[in-house]
Structure formats: C-alpha cells, structure tokens
Design a protein around this motif. Structure first.
Motif, PDB file in Angstrom:
ATOM      1  N   ILE A 122       0.883  -1.164   0.000  1.00 58.77           N
ATOM      2  CA  ILE A 122       0.000   0.000   0.000  1.00 58.77           C
ATOM      3  C   ILE A 122       0.920   1.212   0.000  1.00 58.77           C
ATOM      4  O   ILE A 122       1.845   1.297   0.821  1.00 58.77           O
ATOM      5  N   ILE A 123       0.686   2.128  -0.924  1.00 62.94           N
ATOM      6  CA  ILE A 123       1.504   3.347  -1.014  1.00 62.94           C
ATOM      7  C   ILE A 123       0.535   4.517  -1.182  1.00 62.94           C
ATOM      8  O   ILE A 123      -0.224   4.558  -2.148  1.00 62.94           O
ATOM      9  N   THR A 124       0.557   5.445  -0.224  1.00 59.49           N
ATOM     10  CA  THR A 124      -0.385   6.554  -0.300  1.00 59.49           C
ATOM     11  C   THR A 124       0.102   7.771   0.485  1.00 59.49           C
ATOM     12  O   THR A 124       0.966   7.669   1.349  1.00 59.49           O
ATOM     13  N   ASN A 125      -0.480   8.897   0.155  1.00 54.71           N
ATOM     14  CA  ASN A 125      -0.307  10.155   0.878  1.00 54.71           C
ATOM     15  C   ASN A 125      -1.628  10.370   1.610  1.00 54.71           C
ATOM     16  O   ASN A 125      -2.552  10.945   1.065  1.00 54.71           O
ATOM     17  N   PRO A 126      -1.733   9.878   2.847  1.00 57.82           N
ATOM     18  CA  PRO A 126      -3.004   9.929   3.563  1.00 57.82           C
ATOM     19  C   PRO A 126      -3.273  11.315   4.138  1.00 57.82           C
ATOM     20  O   PRO A 126      -2.378  12.162   4.189  1.00 57.82           O
ATOM     21  N   PRO A 127      -4.494  11.536   4.615  1.00 60.08           N
ATOM     22  CA  PRO A 127      -4.745  12.772   5.363  1.00 60.08           C
ATOM     23  C   PRO A 127      -3.820  12.796   6.591  1.00 60.08           C
ATOM     24  O   PRO A 127      -3.581  11.756   7.204  1.00 60.08           O
ATOM     25  N   TRP A 128      -3.294  13.957   6.894  1.00 65.37           N
ATOM     26  CA  TRP A 128      -2.376  14.071   8.023  1.00 65.37           C
ATOM     27  C   TRP A 128      -3.110  14.262   9.345  1.00 65.37           C
ATOM     28  O   TRP A 128      -2.496  14.261  10.408  1.00 65.37           O
ATOM     29  N   THR A 129      -4.402  14.442   9.300  1.00 65.39           N
ATOM     30  CA  THR A 129      -5.207  14.572  10.507  1.00 65.39           C
ATOM     31  C   THR A 129      -5.074  13.292  11.308  1.00 65.39           C
ATOM     32  O   THR A 129      -5.358  12.203  10.799  1.00 65.39           O
ATOM     33  N   ARG A 130      -4.629  13.389  12.538  1.00 67.90           N
ATOM     34  CA  ARG A 130      -4.300  12.205  13.338  1.00 67.90           C
ATOM     35  C   ARG A 130      -5.497  11.275  13.540  1.00 67.90           C
ATOM     36  O   ARG A 130      -5.340  10.066  13.616  1.00 67.90           O
ATOM     37  N   GLU A 131      -6.698  11.837  13.614  1.00 65.90           N
ATOM     38  CA  GLU A 131      -7.896  11.015  13.804  1.00 65.90           C
ATOM     39  C   GLU A 131      -8.150  10.100  12.603  1.00 65.90           C
ATOM     40  O   GLU A 131      -8.835   9.087  12.734  1.00 65.90           O
ATOM     41  N   LEU A 132      -7.589  10.434  11.450  1.00 62.56           N
ATOM     42  CA  LEU A 132      -7.692   9.579  10.261  1.00 62.56           C
ATOM     43  C   LEU A 132      -6.400   8.811  10.021  1.00 62.56           C
ATOM     44  O   LEU A 132      -6.425   7.626   9.680  1.00 62.56           O
ATOM     45  N   LEU A 135       3.583   5.404   3.774  1.00 64.39           N
ATOM     46  CA  LEU A 135       2.735   6.576   3.936  1.00 64.39           C
ATOM     47  C   LEU A 135       3.591   7.837   3.940  1.00 64.39           C
ATOM     48  O   LEU A 135       4.608   7.897   4.622  1.00 64.39           O
ATOM     49  N   LEU A 136       3.143   8.834   3.200  1.00 65.16           N
ATOM     50  CA  LEU A 136       3.829  10.130   3.149  1.00 65.16           C
ATOM     51  C   LEU A 136       3.101  11.096   4.073  1.00 65.16           C
ATOM     52  O   LEU A 136       1.935  11.418   3.846  1.00 65.16           O
ATOM     53  N   PHE A 137       3.793  11.532   5.138  1.00 58.35           N
ATOM     54  CA  PHE A 137       3.214  12.544   6.017  1.00 58.35           C
ATOM     55  C   PHE A 137       4.328  13.274   6.751  1.00 58.35           C
ATOM     56  O   PHE A 137       5.510  13.023   6.511  1.00 58.35           O
ATOM     57  N   ASP A 138       3.957  14.188   7.624  1.00 59.24           N
ATOM     58  CA  ASP A 138       4.925  15.080   8.260  1.00 59.24           C
ATOM     59  C   ASP A 138       5.981  14.317   9.047  1.00 59.24           C
ATOM     60  O   ASP A 138       5.687  13.380   9.775  1.00 59.24           O
ATOM     61  N   ALA A 139       7.211  14.749   8.892  1.00 60.36           N
ATOM     62  CA  ALA A 139       8.353  14.098   9.524  1.00 60.36           C
ATOM     63  C   ALA A 139       8.368  14.293  11.041  1.00 60.36           C
ATOM     64  O   ALA A 139       8.910  13.463  11.763  1.00 60.36           O
ATOM     65  N   ASP A 140       7.766  15.361  11.540  1.00 51.49           N
ATOM     66  CA  ASP A 140       7.753  15.623  12.984  1.00 51.49           C
ATOM     67  C   ASP A 140       6.954  14.586  13.768  1.00 51.49           C
ATOM     68  O   ASP A 140       7.175  14.414  14.972  1.00 51.49           O
ATOM     69  N   TRP A 141       6.041  13.902  13.107  1.00 46.16           N
ATOM     70  CA  TRP A 141       5.167  12.938  13.788  1.00 46.16           C
ATOM     71  C   TRP A 141       5.961  11.958  14.652  1.00 46.16           C
ATOM     72  O   TRP A 141       5.570  11.650  15.768  1.00 46.16           O
ATOM     73  N   VAL A 142       7.076  11.493  14.143  1.00 45.47           N
ATOM     74  CA  VAL A 142       7.867  10.472  14.840  1.00 45.47           C
ATOM     75  C   VAL A 142       8.389  10.969  16.196  1.00 45.47           C
ATOM     76  O   VAL A 142       8.710  10.175  17.065  1.00 45.47           O
ATOM     77  N   HIS A 143       8.419  12.268  16.403  1.00 48.15           N
ATOM     78  CA  HIS A 143       8.959  12.850  17.632  1.00 48.15           C
ATOM     79  C   HIS A 143       7.879  13.164  18.665  1.00 48.15           C
ATOM     80  O   HIS A 143       8.146  13.888  19.626  1.00 48.15           O
ATOM     81  N   THR A 144       6.687  12.626  18.473  1.00 44.92           N
ATOM     82  CA  THR A 144       5.581  12.937  19.373  1.00 44.92           C
ATOM     83  C   THR A 144       5.146  11.703  20.162  1.00 44.92           C
ATOM     84  O   THR A 144       5.371  10.566  19.740  1.00 44.92           O
ATOM     85  N   ARG A 145       4.488  11.936  21.281  1.00 40.17           N
ATOM     86  CA  ARG A 145       3.972  10.828  22.096  1.00 40.17           C
ATOM     87  C   ARG A 145       2.943  10.003  21.336  1.00 40.17           C
ATOM     88  O   ARG A 145       2.841   8.800  21.529  1.00 40.17           O
ATOM     89  N   GLY A 198       5.583  23.739   1.390  1.00 41.63           N
ATOM     90  CA  GLY A 198       4.918  23.618   2.678  1.00 41.63           C
ATOM     91  C   GLY A 198       5.857  24.036   3.797  1.00 41.63           C
ATOM     92  O   GLY A 198       7.074  24.111   3.617  1.00 41.63           O
ATOM     93  N   LYS A 199       5.309  24.278   4.975  1.00 41.15           N
ATOM     94  CA  LYS A 199       6.118  24.720   6.114  1.00 41.15           C
ATOM     95  C   LYS A 199       6.673  23.558   6.926  1.00 41.15           C
ATOM     96  O   LYS A 199       7.499  23.749   7.800  1.00 41.15           O
ATOM     97  N   ASP A 200       6.187  22.341   6.654  1.00 39.18           N
ATOM     98  CA  ASP A 200       6.618  21.164   7.400  1.00 39.18           C
ATOM     99  C   ASP A 200       7.409  20.228   6.506  1.00 39.18           C
ATOM    100  O   ASP A 200       7.085  20.055   5.328  1.00 39.18           O
ATOM    101  N   ASN A 201       8.433  19.593   7.070  1.00 43.04           N
ATOM    102  CA  ASN A 201       9.156  18.557   6.350  1.00 43.04           C
ATOM    103  C   ASN A 201       8.286  17.309   6.292  1.00 43.04           C
ATOM    104  O   ASN A 201       7.548  17.012   7.225  1.00 43.04           O
ATOM    105  N   ALA A 202       8.396  16.590   5.197  1.00 44.62           N
ATOM    106  CA  ALA A 202       7.649  15.355   5.012  1.00 44.62           C
ATOM    107  C   ALA A 202       8.623  14.184   4.916  1.00 44.62           C
ATOM    108  O   ALA A 202       9.809  14.373   4.628  1.00 44.62           O
ATOM    109  N   ALA A 203       8.109  12.992   5.147  1.00 49.97           N
ATOM    110  CA  ALA A 203       8.902  11.777   5.022  1.00 49.97           C
ATOM    111  C   ALA A 203       7.977  10.619   4.672  1.00 49.97           C
ATOM    112  O   ALA A 203       6.790  10.631   5.008  1.00 49.97           O
ATOM    113  N   TRP A 204       8.534   9.648   3.987  1.00 46.57           N
ATOM    114  CA  TRP A 204       7.839   8.387   3.753  1.00 46.57           C
ATOM    115  C   TRP A 204       8.089   7.508   4.972  1.00 46.57           C
ATOM    116  O   TRP A 204       9.233   7.375   5.417  1.00 46.57           O
ATOM    117  N   HIS A 205       7.041   6.923   5.504  1.00 50.69           N
ATOM    118  CA  HIS A 205       7.126   6.032   6.656  1.00 50.69           C
ATOM    119  C   HIS A 205       6.625   4.660   6.212  1.00 50.69           C
ATOM    120  O   HIS A 205       5.525   4.555   5.673  1.00 50.69           O
TER     121      HIS A 205
END
Length: 173
Positions: A82-92, A108-118, A146-153
C-alpha cells in the motif's frame, strides 16, 4: 496544510503528491510490482509510481465513496504494498496506519515531525523505514513549499524494532 499554515485546509486534506516527493521513495520499492493507493485523489502519486514501472492494482478515494478505514475492498485485491499520501489529521492517519499495515507493507507520506511525538509511540515499533523528503510544494501554482518537512514512513505489522532513518543526502549518494 501544515500546523503553522494560515490558510484554510482543503477538504479531506486533498493535497496532490508531486513527482518530486515520490522520487526519494523509488529506491526502496525494489521487489514491489503492484500497489494499492487508497487515498488516490486525482491520481498524481499513482501516476508517478506507474511511470516508474509499478502497476496500480487498486485505487480509491473518499471523494468517490471509498472509505479507506472501513471498506473491505483492500482485503479482496492482491498487491505487494500500500503506497499513499493519507490525510495528516491524526484522527484519520492513525486508524489508517493500523489497518493498512495489517494488510500489506505500507508506505505513507506525512509530516516528519510525527515520529517525535507521544502519539507516535504505539506505532513506532512497526515502522521499519523513514525516508526523508523535506519540504514539498503541495500547491502546484504556488511559489512556496509547505512549512513542514515530510517523510515516507514504512509500516508492517510483522516488523519490530522501530525505524531506520534515511536522510536525503544518503539517498542521493
């Protein structure tokens, strides 16, 4: 589209993936011939992957009535990833990570900062790769990225031990 943006977000986080954001992922797709794109939008990500020799075995989007979190279609079709750029809204995003990784290896392609959060803690063990993309120009006719860095996870339910990070410079070398 990021957390510091001052403009209104697009419905369903519908920001099309430019080919430049796909390029860092290509070296990591060896052995993958077919893919599913459950948040296809206008199909730019799927088109870029097809241009690199992959075959899209399934595509769907909430705008066309496909709910990536609840629809059973993904379990019926055969594909390698599965390869996608999902909504970045955490609830989804979080339910999508849980669901997709149990079906197939998932990029999944989304913001790179996510990995640094609880909030990432429950998912980190099954994340095998983080491939840096950097800032993406999400709006085609804009002069700004965009103002945020992105990364593939990459997630897979059978992976344990957390991710390996691949910086942009290391990928280009």
């Amino acid at each position: 589209m990021g957390k510091r943006s001052t403009f209104e977000r697009r419905k369903n986080d519908a920001y099309q993936t430019p080919p430049s954001a796909v390029l860092p992922l290509i070296p990591f797709l060896r052995g993958i011939r077919t893919f599913a794109e459950p948040c296809v939008g206008e199909g730019k990500l799927a088109g870029a992957l097809v241009a690199h020799g992959l075959k899209c075995a399934f595509s769907g989007d909430i705008e066309t009535g496909f709910d990536a979190i609840t629809s059973l279609s993904l379990e019926v079709v055969k594909f390698d990833a599965i390869i996608t750029n999902p909504p970045w809204t955490r609830e989804l995003l979080h339910p999508m990570i849980q669901r997709f990784q149990s079906i197939a290896p998932t990029w999944l392609l989304f913001d790179a900062d996510w990995v640094h959060t609880r909030q990432a803690i429950p998912f980190i063990d099954q994340c095998s790769h983080i491939v840096s993309v950097g800032r993406v120009k999400w709006i085609e006719d804009s002069q700004f990225t965009g103002k945020d860095n992105a990364a593939w996870h990459r997630f897979h339910v059978q992976h344990t031990g957390g991710p390996r990070f691949f910086a942009r410079e290391a990928i280009a070398a």
